[in-house]
Design a protein around this motif. Structure first.
Motif, PDB file in Angstrom:
ATOM      1  N   GLU A  50     -88.576 -46.179   3.037  1.00  0.00           N
ATOM      2  CA  GLU A  50     -88.004 -46.590   4.317  1.00  0.00           C
ATOM      3  C   GLU A  50     -86.785 -45.731   4.643  1.00  0.00           C
ATOM      4  O   GLU A  50     -86.148 -45.182   3.758  1.00  0.00           O
ATOM      5  N   GLN A  51     -86.469 -45.656   5.932  1.00  0.00           N
ATOM      6  CA  GLN A  51     -85.343 -44.890   6.464  1.00  0.00           C
ATOM      7  C   GLN A  51     -85.577 -43.382   6.405  1.00  0.00           C
ATOM      8  O   GLN A  51     -84.647 -42.604   6.610  1.00  0.00           O
ATOM      9  N   SER A  52     -86.815 -42.975   6.114  1.00  0.00           N
ATOM     10  CA  SER A  52     -87.174 -41.558   6.188  1.00  0.00           C
ATOM     11  C   SER A  52     -87.544 -41.204   7.626  1.00  0.00           C
ATOM     12  O   SER A  52     -88.199 -41.988   8.315  1.00  0.00           O
ATOM     13  N   VAL A  53     -87.140 -40.017   8.046  1.00  0.00           N
ATOM     14  CA  VAL A  53     -87.547 -39.496   9.354  1.00  0.00           C
ATOM     15  C   VAL A  53     -88.511 -38.344   9.104  1.00  0.00           C
ATOM     16  O   VAL A  53     -88.175 -37.373   8.417  1.00  0.00           O
ATOM     17  N   LEU A  54     -89.735 -38.453   9.653  1.00  0.00           N
ATOM     18  CA  LEU A  54     -90.805 -37.503   9.374  1.00  0.00           C
ATOM     19  C   LEU A  54     -90.959 -36.485  10.499  1.00  0.00           C
ATOM     20  O   LEU A  54     -90.765 -36.818  11.669  1.00  0.00           O
ATOM     21  N   PRO A  55     -91.352 -35.253  10.147  1.00  0.00           N
ATOM     22  CA  PRO A  55     -91.642 -34.257  11.189  1.00  0.00           C
ATOM     23  C   PRO A  55     -92.953 -34.592  11.891  1.00  0.00           C
ATOM     24  O   PRO A  55     -93.828 -35.257  11.328  1.00  0.00           O
ATOM     25  N   ALA A  56     -93.093 -34.078  13.103  1.00  0.00           N
ATOM     26  CA  ALA A  56     -94.260 -34.417  13.931  1.00  0.00           C
ATOM     27  C   ALA A  56     -95.573 -34.040  13.259  1.00  0.00           C
ATOM     28  O   ALA A  56     -96.554 -34.792  13.329  1.00  0.00           O
ATOM     29  N   ALA A  57     -95.622 -32.872  12.599  1.00  0.00           N
ATOM     30  CA  ALA A  57     -96.884 -32.422  11.992  1.00  0.00           C
ATOM     31  C   ALA A  57     -97.336 -33.379  10.892  1.00  0.00           C
ATOM     32  O   ALA A  57     -98.528 -33.674  10.760  1.00  0.00           O
ATOM     33  N   LEU A  58     -96.401 -33.876  10.093  1.00  0.00           N
ATOM     34  CA  LEU A  58     -96.756 -34.796   9.022  1.00  0.00           C
ATOM     35  C   LEU A  58     -97.183 -36.157   9.586  1.00  0.00           C
ATOM     36  O   LEU A  58     -98.145 -36.773   9.098  1.00  0.00           O
ATOM     37  N   ILE A  59     -96.500 -36.590  10.642  1.00  0.00           N
ATOM     38  CA  ILE A  59     -96.882 -37.847  11.291  1.00  0.00           C
ATOM     39  C   ILE A  59     -98.316 -37.754  11.794  1.00  0.00           C
ATOM     40  O   ILE A  59     -99.128 -38.673  11.607  1.00  0.00           O
ATOM     41  N   ASP A  60     -98.642 -36.634  12.412  1.00  0.00           N
ATOM     42  CA  ASP A  60     -99.997 -36.436  12.930  1.00  0.00           C
ATOM     43  C   ASP A  60    -101.010 -36.390  11.796  1.00  0.00           C
ATOM     44  O   ASP A  60    -102.089 -37.005  11.881  1.00  0.00           O
ATOM     45  N   GLU A  61    -100.677 -35.682  10.723  1.00  0.00           N
ATOM     46  CA  GLU A  61    -101.591 -35.587   9.572  1.00  0.00           C
ATOM     47  C   GLU A  61    -101.894 -36.954   8.979  1.00  0.00           C
ATOM     48  O   GLU A  61    -103.047 -37.232   8.580  1.00  0.00           O
ATOM     49  N   LEU A  62    -100.899 -37.827   8.942  1.00  0.00           N
ATOM     50  CA  LEU A  62    -101.066 -39.152   8.339  1.00  0.00           C
ATOM     51  C   LEU A  62    -101.677 -40.167   9.307  1.00  0.00           C
ATOM     52  O   LEU A  62    -101.888 -41.328   8.940  1.00  0.00           O
ATOM     53  N   GLY A  63    -101.937 -39.739  10.526  1.00  0.00           N
ATOM     54  CA  GLY A  63    -102.527 -40.639  11.513  1.00  0.00           C
ATOM     55  C   GLY A  63    -101.569 -41.710  11.998  1.00  0.00           C
ATOM     56  O   GLY A  63    -101.991 -42.822  12.351  1.00  0.00           O
ATOM     57  N   LEU A  64    -100.278 -41.381  12.049  1.00  0.00           N
ATOM     58  CA  LEU A  64     -99.264 -42.370  12.401  1.00  0.00           C
ATOM     59  C   LEU A  64     -98.576 -42.075  13.735  1.00  0.00           C
ATOM     60  O   LEU A  64     -97.526 -42.635  14.025  1.00  0.00           O
ATOM     61  N   THR A  65     -99.168 -41.225  14.547  1.00  0.00           N
ATOM     62  CA  THR A  65     -98.576 -40.891  15.841  1.00  0.00           C
ATOM     63  C   THR A  65     -98.397 -42.148  16.690  1.00  0.00           C
ATOM     64  O   THR A  65     -99.344 -42.898  16.909  1.00  0.00           O
ATOM     65  N   GLY A  66     -97.150 -42.375  17.135  1.00  0.00           N
ATOM     66  CA  GLY A  66     -96.842 -43.537  17.956  1.00  0.00           C
ATOM     67  C   GLY A  66     -96.696 -44.835  17.197  1.00  0.00           C
ATOM     68  O   GLY A  66     -96.440 -45.879  17.803  1.00  0.00           O
ATOM     69  N   LYS A  67     -96.842 -44.809  15.860  1.00  0.00           N
ATOM     70  CA  LYS A  67     -96.846 -46.056  15.083  1.00  0.00           C
ATOM     71  C   LYS A  67     -95.572 -46.291  14.274  1.00  0.00           C
ATOM     72  O   LYS A  67     -95.404 -47.353  13.685  1.00  0.00           O
ATOM     73  N   LEU A  68     -94.704 -45.286  14.216  1.00  0.00           N
ATOM     74  CA  LEU A  68     -93.483 -45.443  13.432  1.00  0.00           C
ATOM     75  C   LEU A  68     -92.342 -45.958  14.304  1.00  0.00           C
ATOM     76  O   LEU A  68     -92.465 -46.057  15.526  1.00  0.00           O
ATOM     77  N   ALA A  69     -91.207 -46.273  13.677  1.00  0.00           N
ATOM     78  CA  ALA A  69     -90.076 -46.882  14.373  1.00  0.00           C
ATOM     79  C   ALA A  69     -89.177 -45.833  15.015  1.00  0.00           C
ATOM     80  O   ALA A  69     -89.327 -44.634  14.775  1.00  0.00           O
ATOM     81  N   GLY A  70     -88.217 -46.300  15.812  1.00  0.00           N
ATOM     82  CA  GLY A  70     -87.243 -45.421  16.436  1.00  0.00           C
ATOM     83  C   GLY A  70     -87.702 -44.891  17.776  1.00  0.00           C
ATOM     84  O   GLY A  70     -88.892 -44.943  18.109  1.00  0.00           O
ATOM     85  N   SER A  71     -86.757 -44.369  18.543  1.00  0.00           N
ATOM     86  CA  SER A  71     -87.078 -43.853  19.874  1.00  0.00           C
ATOM     87  C   SER A  71     -88.049 -42.687  19.816  1.00  0.00           C
ATOM     88  O   SER A  71     -88.818 -42.454  20.747  1.00  0.00           O
ATOM     89  N   GLY A  72     -88.025 -41.941  18.694  1.00  0.00           N
ATOM     90  CA  GLY A  72     -88.945 -40.823  18.534  1.00  0.00           C
ATOM     91  C   GLY A  72     -90.210 -41.182  17.791  1.00  0.00           C
ATOM     92  O   GLY A  72     -91.056 -40.322  17.527  1.00  0.00           O
ATOM     93  N   HIS A  73     -90.370 -42.464  17.455  1.00  0.00           N
ATOM     94  CA  HIS A  73     -91.524 -42.937  16.684  1.00  0.00           C
ATOM     95  C   HIS A  73     -91.754 -42.077  15.444  1.00  0.00           C
ATOM     96  O   HIS A  73     -92.877 -41.677  15.134  1.00  0.00           O
ATOM     97  N   ASP A  74     -90.631 -41.826  14.733  1.00  0.00           N
ATOM     98  CA  ASP A  74     -90.714 -40.931  13.577  1.00  0.00           C
ATOM     99  C   ASP A  74     -90.030 -41.490  12.328  1.00  0.00           C
ATOM    100  O   ASP A  74     -89.903 -40.795  11.335  1.00  0.00           O
ATOM    101  N   ARG A  75     -89.589 -42.758  12.382  1.00  0.00           N
ATOM    102  CA  ARG A  75     -88.829 -43.336  11.274  1.00  0.00           C
ATOM    103  C   ARG A  75     -89.648 -44.394  10.553  1.00  0.00           C
ATOM    104  O   ARG A  75     -90.273 -45.262  11.167  1.00  0.00           O
ATOM    105  N   VAL A  76     -89.623 -44.315   9.220  1.00  0.00           N
ATOM    106  CA  VAL A  76     -90.355 -45.269   8.390  1.00  0.00           C
ATOM    107  C   VAL A  76     -89.547 -46.561   8.281  1.00  0.00           C
ATOM    108  O   VAL A  76     -88.367 -46.544   7.930  1.00  0.00           O
TER     109      VAL A  76
END
Length: 360
Positions: A50-76
């Motif tokens: 938790e509290q990790s911020v992921l880069p867009a490419a990794l978010i996409d690879e993990l199938g988590l686009t739009g599913k994470l927290a924060g305004s950028g949807h990039d925080r675990v």
């Protein structure tokens, strides 16, 4: 907050009680929801906390686009999936293909830089910020690791003290022979202190509760060159849990959770957990102290349960409990954390509450 490390971990896999297509992969005492059949008991995978911020490419690879927290949807962030708490992400990123994860675990390798993962830093509200000055003599606070991530911090039966974790903002006060410093945890980690100001939340709390006077008395008791008093400032306007206090009031909510001191050699020591309430109670300046909820042999299951429930700070149980901070009765070092033996347990209800704030 905890330190950020993205590590290789050996998994224990459990059945998800409410979903046929899902399972629970356990790391330490954390459990993360995964697709059924993706992992087997004893498999190695990468754990992103938790509290990790992921880069867009990794978010996409993990199938988590739009599913994470924060305004950028990039925080675990901890979430509930089909009724089960899921903390962190278990995965095998393509960038680490061919990596011997068992060997990486043995080496203590941190994959965060390789994967472009950074720690989320909460924003600082205006009333908590201010002009800063260099503070080389400031006594620092430490990152507290979650016991669920590092369950070996304490041995079963070891004598410990558990205090209530208050949801506020950490205030660092240091008295030195040449002056005094007030800082937040974030600024303090950078060797910075806040310039004195009647408008600053930390300074108002320190002065209202006569912390400088208490520090001077502690310096005399311990024969110390420097004394650090660490307290939590809380109330309406600080975080979403106010405990009936008002940050803008003449007497902001404040409670001491730790004291350290150093002698002429510069070596820093901490007041033992079992002695701290008595030491503070013996001062003519009475400082508020965080509530002690348990003292006795370390019982992991009992303390995990105690982290849940209602807070005891306000006297009215107005809010849910954030959790516990656990320390040995006598201060010691931990080989698990590489620093002080201290850990936290955060309640599930706190992690999954709606509209929560996490200012530092």
């Amino acid at each position: 907050m905890s330190t950020l490390r993205v590590t290789a971990e050996k998994l224990t896999v459990h059945t998800h009680p409410n979903a046929d297509a899902l399972e629970l992969a356990q790391v330490g005492l954390y459990r993360a929801v995964v697709a059924k059949g993706q992992y087997q008991d004893g498999d190695w995978a990468v754990y992103i906390p938790e509290q990790s911020v992921l880069p867009a490419a990794l978010i996409d690879e993990l199938g988590l686009t739009g599913k994470l927290a924060g305004s950028g949807h990039d925080r675990v962030k901890a979430i509930r999936l089909r009724g089960e708490l899921s903390q962190g992400i278990v995965c095998r990123p393509a960038a680490l293909a061919g990596t011997d994860l068992a060997a990486a675990h043995a080496e203590g390798r941190d994959f965060a830089p390789d994967l472009g993962i950074v720690k989320w830093v909460p924003p600082i509200p205006v009333h908590m910020s201010g002009d800063v000055v260099a503070a080389a003599d400031l006594l620092h606070w430490v990152d507290i690791e979650n016991i669920k991530r590092y369950p070996g911090i304490f041995a079963p039966g070891e004598q410990v003290v558990a205090t209530e974790k208050i949801h506020g903002t950490a205030c660092l006060y240091t008295l030195t022979p040449d002056g005094e410093f007030v800082s937040s945890k974030g600024f303090g980690a950078k060797g910075l202190a806040l310039a004195r100001s009647d408008r600053n939340l930390y300074w108002r709390a320190v002065l209202a509760h006569r912390v400088p006077e208490a520090a001077a008395k502690l310096a005399a008791i311990f024969g110390a060159e420097r004394v650090g008093i660490f307290g939590e400032v809380f109330g309406q306007g600080v975080q979403d849990l106010a405990y009936g206090a008002k940050a803008g009031a003449e007497l902001p909510g404040y409670a001491v959770f730790d004291v350290s001191f150093s002698d002429a050699s510069g070596a820093v020591r901490w007041v033992d957990a079992e002695e701290l309430p008595g030491v503070l109670a013996g001062l003519s300046v009475r400082l508020p102290v965080v509530p002690q909820l348990y003292a006795g042999p370390y019982d992991e299951a009992a303390l995990v349960a105690l982290a849940e429930g209602r807070e005891t700070v306000s006297g009215t149980a107005a809010h849910l409990r954030e959790g516990l901070v656990v320390r040995p009765r006598r201060e010691r070092r931990s080989d698990i954390t590489g620093s002080r033996a201290i850990g936290k347990l955060v309640s599930d209800a706190y992690l999954t509450r709606k509209g929560g704030t996490e200012y530092e």
